[in-house]
Write a protein that holds these residues in place. Sequence first.
Motif, PDB file in Angstrom:
ATOM      1  N   ASN A  36      92.584  40.013 110.346  1.00  8.50           N
ATOM      2  CA  ASN A  36      92.414  39.194 109.159  1.00  8.50           C
ATOM      3  C   ASN A  36      93.646  38.942 108.325  1.00  8.50           C
ATOM      4  OD1 ASN A  36      89.891  38.259 110.420  1.00  8.50           O
ATOM      5  ND2 ASN A  36      88.668  39.330 108.615  1.00  8.50           N
ATOM      6  N   TYR A  40      95.862  35.983 107.958  1.00  6.57           N
ATOM      7  CA  TYR A  40      96.305  34.954 106.574  1.00  6.57           C
ATOM      8  C   TYR A  40      97.496  34.942 106.221  1.00  6.57           C
ATOM      9  CZ  TYR A  40      95.364  34.655 101.568  1.00  6.57           C
ATOM     10  OH  TYR A  40      95.478  34.050 100.213  1.00  6.57           O
ATOM     11  N   ARG A  45      95.532  31.260 106.041  1.00  6.43           N
ATOM     12  CA  ARG A  45      93.848  31.319 105.769  1.00  6.43           C
ATOM     13  C   ARG A  45      93.611  32.268 107.350  1.00  6.43           C
ATOM     14  NH1 ARG A  45      89.617  27.193 107.269  1.00  6.43           N
ATOM     15  NH2 ARG A  45      88.635  29.088 108.096  1.00  6.43           N
ATOM     16  N   VAL A  46      92.463  32.772 107.049  1.00  3.60           N
ATOM     17  CA  VAL A  46      91.557  33.665 107.915  1.00  3.60           C
ATOM     18  C   VAL A  46      91.050  32.729 109.020  1.00  3.60           C
ATOM     19  CG1 VAL A  46      89.774  35.420 108.347  1.00  3.60           C
ATOM     20  CG2 VAL A  46      91.320  35.545 106.539  1.00  3.60           C
ATOM     21  N   PHE A  47      91.166  33.249 110.350  1.00  5.67           N
ATOM     22  CA  PHE A  47      90.387  32.770 111.354  1.00  5.67           C
ATOM     23  C   PHE A  47      90.043  33.592 112.381  1.00  5.67           C
ATOM     24  CE2 PHE A  47      94.522  31.311 112.451  1.00  5.67           C
ATOM     25  CZ  PHE A  47      94.701  31.564 113.681  1.00  5.67           C
ATOM     26  N   ASP A  48      89.118  33.394 113.381  1.00  5.43           N
ATOM     27  CA  ASP A  48      89.015  34.285 114.356  1.00  5.43           C
ATOM     28  C   ASP A  48      89.715  33.744 115.635  1.00  5.43           C
ATOM     29  OD1 ASP A  48      87.995  36.168 116.249  1.00  5.43           O
ATOM     30  OD2 ASP A  48      86.163  34.936 116.744  1.00  5.43           O
TER      31      ASP A  48
END
Lengths: 393, 393
Positions: A36, A40, A45-48
Motif C-alpha cells: 500500500n 500510494y 492513491r492506494v489500490f489493490d
Amino acid sequence: MELHAFTPAEEINLRINRIKNLMTEAMLDGILLSTNANIYYTAGRVFDGFVYIPADGDAQYLIRRPNDLTGQGAAKIRKPEQIMEILAQKGLPSPHKLGLELALVDFLTVRRLSAAFPGSQVEDASAIMRAARAVKTDFEVEQIRRSAIKHCIIYKKIPKLYQEGMSDVELQIEIEHTSRLEGCLGQFRVAGNSMEIHMGSVLVGPNADAPSPYDFSMGGAGLDPSLPVGADGTIIRPGMTVMVDTNGDFTGYMSDLTRVFTPENVDELALKAHQCSIDICHAIAREAKPGAKASALYEMAQDIVKSRSLERYFMGYSQKAGFIGHGVGIDINELPVLSPKSHDILQLNNVIALEPKFVIPEVGAVGIENTYVVRADGLECLTDMTEDIIRLE
Amino acid sequence: MELHAFTPAEEINLRINRIKNLMTEAMLDGILLSTNANIYYTAGRVFDGFVYIPADGDAQYLIRRPNDLTGQGAAKIRKPEQIMEILAQKGLPSPHKLGLELALVDFLTVRRLSAAFPGSQVEDASAIMRAARAVKTDFEVEQIRRSAIKHCIIYKKIPKLYQEGMSDVELQIEIEHTSRLEGCLGQFRVAGNSMEIHMGSVLVGPNADAPSPYDFSMGGAGLDPSLPVGADGTIIRPGMTVMVDTNGDFTGYMSDLTRVFTPENVDELALKAHQCSIDICHAIAREAKPGAKASALYEMAQDIVKSRSLERYFMGYSQKAGFIGHGVGIDINELPVLSPKSHDILQLNNVIALEPKFVIPEVGAVGIENTYVVRADGLECLTDMTEDIIRLE
C-alpha cells in the motif's frame, strides 16, 4: 474514477524519475510494487494490484480493486500470472533484472510474483524505494507540514481535555477523539508488519519505564497482553509526567510529535533532563545539514547527555532504544535512522523526527520530539509549538 | 515479568498440542513463529522474538524485547543467528524439516531465518497455524464472547450518539470514542499486511456503493486517497441507511458485528433485502454443523437470494465481494472462508462471522453480520442483539 485524481501528474513523474535513477544505479530493468505505501507513493492513491516501473518507459498501474479506476497507464488485472501478458501488450519487454519488495512482501507472494516473470532475475527493490522516499519532494513536505499543523492544534488542546483523576487511557481516548474530529485519518503506518501501537502512546509516571516489545525510546505495559505497549490505566497524579506521542496522520503523510504535560511541577532531575532534550534538538538542528552523518548526530546527542551526567536515563531506563531519530513520511519508520551504526548521510529534503527522550523512574518520561525538514542551513521545524513541559489545567 | 502471566498453562498446552498434531501430519520437526498474532496465540502475549515448537519437546520462547520476561521455556535472544545455539543448549536437535510462516513473513527475513538453520529443509507453517487457530478452544470462545458482549453494548448506544445533520465520519468518530471508553483496544488485526481500515467502517447512502481496494462486501470512498475505504463525509439523511461495521477487539480476540441504522424508514426494496439477510443467517445457522461444506453454505445463501430476485444487489452492486462469511479470532480474516471455491469443512468450535449484505443504490447498504460458534447442532450466536434496522433517534 480517475486514477490520478489526487496527485498532480508532474509530482508523480518526479517520484517515478527518482526511482528510475536509483534503478539505473542498481541495474534493474523493472520493478514491481504491491504494498500500500509504495503504491500510494507511485500512484497517488492506494489500490489493490501492482505498479510496474520499467527502467525505460512509463509506469503501469495494474489494478485488481477498485474496479472503476481509469487513467494513463491503468489496466485491469485479476492475478499476477497476467502481468507479463499485459506488459507485452503495452510493448514493454520482460525485465532481465526485476526488483521486488523483498523486505516487505511475504515469501510465498514473492515466489508467485517471481514465477510470473519466468525469464527474470529477481533482486530487492525495497531498499531503492526506501532511498527514493527518504528524500521528500516539495509536495510531500507540504503534506507533512499540513499534518504537523493539525498535530500541534491537537496538542495545544490537551490541557483542556484533562480532568483531575483521569487515567492515561482516558486522556489518550480524548486525544484520539479530538484528533479524529480535526481530520486525523487514524491509520498509523509502520513499514513491516511487526509493530502494533494503534494511535500512538500516552505514558504516565512509572509506566513509562515498563519495557515494551518494540525498539522505542519508551515502553508502557499496555492494557492487554495482545497489545503490550503504551498506556496501562495509570492515574495521572501530581509529580508525574504525561508524555504524549500520538498519531499525526492527517494527510496520508505523518508528522511525529511528542510533548510532555504535568498536573503539577515535576522534580529537578526531570526538568534538567527535559531541558537537555530541548538543547539536543536545537544543537542537532544547527548541525544537521546535507552531508552530515546520521551516526555523528547520534554521538553528538550522547556527548551532550554525558556532559550533563544523564546517561542512566537517556532513551529509557530499564530498557533502552537504539536510536534518537528517524525519517518520517508515509510510514512512521523511514530513512534516515539516527543510530550509532547508521551509514545514512543526511540529504536535502529528508524529513526526520528527533526524539531524545529520558525516563526518570517513578516520575515518568520527559523530552520532546519534533518533525524537521533538512534544509541547506540545517533543520526547519514543522512542529512549531512550545517545547517546555506544559501544565495540565 | 512472568511470560505466562496472562493465559493459563493448560490453555497454552492445548494450543501447542493442536499445532503439534498438525505438524505430525505435515511431517515437520519444528516450526519457528515470529509474527505477533502467532506469538500471541502460542505464548499468551505479544513479544518481539520467536516461538520455536519442536515436534518432540517443549515450546521455546526466544525473546528480544521486552527484556524483563522470564518463565518456563523463556530465553533471551539478540538475533536469529543465535537460535540454533540456544536450542542446542536446551538439548533440542536441529529440525530436518523446519516450518516458517511463509505466507506472513517477508522474503528477506525468511531467507535470514532459513540461513540460521543451515541443515534444515524449509516448508510453510502458515497453513498449519491457520488450521490450528480456526478451531477455537473454549478459552478462546470466551474471549470472543466477552468482545461480542461489549460490541453489542456499543451498538445499542449508537442511536444516542446520533444527531441530526451528522456525517458518516462524525458518527463513526463517536462510535470509536464510545468503543474505546468501553475497553476497545483499537487494534484491528488483519492477517497479511495489505488491508488497512483503521477501526472499521460506517457506510451511508450512496457511498456504500463506492468500490474499495479490498475484497469487502461493502466499499466506501474514504476521506483520503491514502485510505480509500469507508466513510467519506456523506451527511446522514432521511431514506438513507447507515451500516455500522466497526472494531470489536476488546480482548485481543475480535468479534465481528454489523447492524443497520436509519434516521427514517427506508424503502421497500431495502427492507426486503435486509429481511433476506436475516433469513440467510438463520437458515445457515441451522445447517452450519460440523462437517458442513463452507461452499455449500455459500450456495445456500445464493439460492435464497435468487428465490427473492435480489442477486443484483447481493454482496455489492458496482463491485461484489466473493464471500459471505469468514473465520474470526485474533485476526479478522481467519478460516474457514464461506466462498464458492472454498474447500473448508466446518469444524466444532470454528468461530465465524456471517455477513450476507446488500447494496441498494442511493439508499445504502443493508443486511446484518453476526459472530457465531459452530456447535454440534448448528451455530450459536455470540452477538446477541436485535437484527432489525434500528431507528436513529
